[in-house]
Design a protein around this motif. Structure first.
Motif, PDB file in Angstrom:
ATOM      1  N   ILE A 198       0.851  -1.193   0.000  1.00  0.00           N
ATOM      2  CA  ILE A 198       0.000   0.000   0.000  1.00  0.00           C
ATOM      3  C   ILE A 198       0.885   1.240   0.000  1.00  0.00           C
ATOM      4  O   ILE A 198       1.759   1.388   0.842  1.00  0.00           O
ATOM      5  CB  ILE A 198      -0.933   0.014   1.224  1.00  0.00           C
ATOM      6  CG1 ILE A 198      -1.905  -1.157   1.164  1.00  0.00           C
ATOM      7  CG2 ILE A 198      -1.695   1.343   1.314  1.00  0.00           C
ATOM      8  CD1 ILE A 198      -2.732  -1.335   2.425  1.00  0.00           C
ATOM      9  N   GLY A 199       0.622   2.133  -0.948  1.00  0.00           N
ATOM     10  CA  GLY A 199       1.391   3.367  -1.044  1.00  0.00           C
ATOM     11  C   GLY A 199       0.656   4.584  -0.536  1.00  0.00           C
ATOM     12  O   GLY A 199       1.267   5.595  -0.185  1.00  0.00           O
ATOM     13  N   ALA A 200      -0.676   4.533  -0.504  1.00  0.00           N
ATOM     14  CA  ALA A 200      -1.480   5.667  -0.032  1.00  0.00           C
ATOM     15  C   ALA A 200      -2.871   5.164   0.333  1.00  0.00           C
ATOM     16  O   ALA A 200      -3.296   4.097  -0.109  1.00  0.00           O
ATOM     17  CB  ALA A 200      -1.589   6.746  -1.113  1.00  0.00           C
ATOM     18  N   LEU A 201      -3.559   5.953   1.142  1.00  0.00           N
ATOM     19  CA  LEU A 201      -4.937   5.653   1.517  1.00  0.00           C
ATOM     20  C   LEU A 201      -5.861   6.721   0.944  1.00  0.00           C
ATOM     21  O   LEU A 201      -5.525   7.902   0.937  1.00  0.00           O
ATOM     22  CB  LEU A 201      -5.116   5.647   3.038  1.00  0.00           C
ATOM     23  CG  LEU A 201      -4.302   4.653   3.857  1.00  0.00           C
ATOM     24  CD1 LEU A 201      -4.646   4.806   5.338  1.00  0.00           C
ATOM     25  CD2 LEU A 201      -4.528   3.235   3.394  1.00  0.00           C
ATOM     26  N   LEU A 202      -7.026   6.286   0.473  1.00  0.00           N
ATOM     27  CA  LEU A 202      -8.115   7.174   0.086  1.00  0.00           C
ATOM     28  C   LEU A 202      -9.252   6.853   1.044  1.00  0.00           C
ATOM     29  O   LEU A 202      -9.793   5.747   1.032  1.00  0.00           O
ATOM     30  CB  LEU A 202      -8.531   6.939  -1.367  1.00  0.00           C
ATOM     31  CG  LEU A 202      -9.739   7.737  -1.856  1.00  0.00           C
ATOM     32  CD1 LEU A 202      -9.504   9.246  -1.729  1.00  0.00           C
ATOM     33  CD2 LEU A 202     -10.058   7.362  -3.303  1.00  0.00           C
ATOM     34  N   VAL A 203      -9.587   7.812   1.889  1.00  0.00           N
ATOM     35  CA  VAL A 203     -10.465   7.566   3.030  1.00  0.00           C
ATOM     36  C   VAL A 203     -11.682   8.479   2.969  1.00  0.00           C
ATOM     37  O   VAL A 203     -11.563   9.657   2.629  1.00  0.00           O
ATOM     38  CB  VAL A 203      -9.705   7.820   4.350  1.00  0.00           C
ATOM     39  CG1 VAL A 203     -10.546   7.462   5.558  1.00  0.00           C
ATOM     40  CG2 VAL A 203      -8.384   7.077   4.364  1.00  0.00           C
ATOM     41  N   GLY A 204     -12.840   7.951   3.333  1.00  0.00           N
ATOM     42  CA  GLY A 204     -14.035   8.768   3.455  1.00  0.00           C
ATOM     43  C   GLY A 204     -13.995   9.577   4.742  1.00  0.00           C
ATOM     44  O   GLY A 204     -13.346   9.196   5.718  1.00  0.00           O
ATOM     45  N   TRP A 221       0.806   0.448   9.243  1.00  0.00           N
ATOM     46  CA  TRP A 221       1.075   1.166   7.996  1.00  0.00           C
ATOM     47  C   TRP A 221       1.186   2.653   8.279  1.00  0.00           C
ATOM     48  O   TRP A 221       0.448   3.196   9.101  1.00  0.00           O
ATOM     49  CB  TRP A 221      -0.058   0.930   6.991  1.00  0.00           C
ATOM     50  CG  TRP A 221       0.187   1.597   5.671  1.00  0.00           C
ATOM     51  CD1 TRP A 221       0.878   1.084   4.628  1.00  0.00           C
ATOM     52  CD2 TRP A 221      -0.239   2.900   5.271  1.00  0.00           C
ATOM     53  NE1 TRP A 221       0.914   1.991   3.591  1.00  0.00           N
ATOM     54  CE2 TRP A 221       0.224   3.118   3.966  1.00  0.00           C
ATOM     55  CE3 TRP A 221      -0.954   3.907   5.892  1.00  0.00           C
ATOM     56  CZ2 TRP A 221      -0.016   4.291   3.255  1.00  0.00           C
ATOM     57  CZ3 TRP A 221      -1.187   5.089   5.190  1.00  0.00           C
ATOM     58  CH2 TRP A 221      -0.725   5.266   3.892  1.00  0.00           C
ATOM     59  N   GLU A 222       2.109   3.289   7.584  1.00  0.00           N
ATOM     60  CA  GLU A 222       2.240   4.747   7.643  1.00  0.00           C
ATOM     61  C   GLU A 222       2.464   5.254   6.241  1.00  0.00           C
ATOM     62  O   GLU A 222       3.134   4.606   5.435  1.00  0.00           O
ATOM     63  CB  GLU A 222       3.414   5.155   8.532  1.00  0.00           C
ATOM     64  CG  GLU A 222       3.191   4.897   9.995  1.00  0.00           C
ATOM     65  CD  GLU A 222       4.330   5.440  10.853  1.00  0.00           C
ATOM     66  OE1 GLU A 222       5.072   6.315  10.385  1.00  0.00           O
ATOM     67  OE2 GLU A 222       4.451   4.971  11.984  1.00  0.00           O
ATOM     68  N   GLY A 223       1.903   6.412   5.943  1.00  0.00           N
ATOM     69  CA  GLY A 223       2.080   7.011   4.634  1.00  0.00           C
ATOM     70  C   GLY A 223       1.031   8.076   4.386  1.00  0.00           C
ATOM     71  O   GLY A 223       0.257   8.429   5.280  1.00  0.00           O
ATOM     72  N   PRO A 224       0.979   8.569   3.151  1.00  0.00           N
ATOM     73  CA  PRO A 224       0.045   9.651   2.834  1.00  0.00           C
ATOM     74  C   PRO A 224      -1.403   9.176   2.816  1.00  0.00           C
ATOM     75  O   PRO A 224      -1.712   8.093   2.312  1.00  0.00           O
ATOM     76  CB  PRO A 224       0.493  10.107   1.439  1.00  0.00           C
ATOM     77  CG  PRO A 224       1.210   8.938   0.855  1.00  0.00           C
ATOM     78  CD  PRO A 224       1.820   8.199   2.012  1.00  0.00           C
TER      79      PRO A 224
END
Length: 180
Positions: A43-49, A73-76
């Motif tokens: 996973i490179g990034a999260l898209l979150v509601g 996990w940590e990241g943008p």
């Protein structure tokens, strides 16, 4: 190229959160899952509601509270919302438009997965034709009410192709590709 993956744990009767977004039901089902451990590194990034970002946390009251994948996990992170907070949140970008949020998350992911978190954002991604895969971790519990995995009034068919099925002691992992 980065792909969008909706990963979620749901009850055997299709709920991802209890009534009012309650996530406490999930706590006893958070156990070792080799597939999730493997995925976290991809996973490179999260898209979150917005509701997911500001909602209940199955790790509430522990040192893992407020951390993605319980701190694994940590990241943008990119939060889709029309109500950004007044103060910045480190590592989090608030975006008011789905297309811009997806583009920014994909760029930040650097070829890794953009992991989608939140039923409404996943539904919007499906409707926009940008969701590539769905990983559903089915926990052995019936909730009877709450937030459904996929809810669209009037219904719709979304065809999925099974990529992988894994059984672990406390869940079943079902990984699909969205057929376009």
């Amino acid at each position: 190229m980065s792909r969008l993956l909706y990963s979620v744990t749901m009850s055997a009767d299709g709920f991802i959160a209890g009534p009012g977004g309650d996530m406490s039901w999930l706590t006893p089902h958070l156990g070792p899952n080799p597939l999730v451990d493997e995925l976290i590194g991809e996973i490179g990034a999260l898209l979150v509601g917005r509701r997911t970002f500001g909602g209940d946390d199955p790790h509430r009251g522990t040192e893992k509270e407020g951390k993605a994948f319980g701190g694994g996990w940590e990241g943008p992170q990119f939060v889709l919302t029309h109500r950004a907070p007044g103060s910045p949140v480190p590592g989090v970008t608030f975006v008011g438009d789905l297309a811009r949020a997806v583009a920014a998350a994909k760029e930040a992911a650097g070829g890794k997965y953009v992991n989608v978190l939140g039923a409404d954002v996943a539904r919007q991604c499906l409707e926009a034709g940008v969701l590539d895969e769905v990983l559903t971790i089915v926990a052995p519990v019936l909730l009877g009410d709450g937030v459904r995995l996929f809810d669209r009034p009037g219904g719709t068919d979304v065809r999925l192709e099974r990529l992988r099925v894994d059984h672990v002691p406390h869940a079943t992992n079902l990984w699909y590709r969205v057929v376009r």
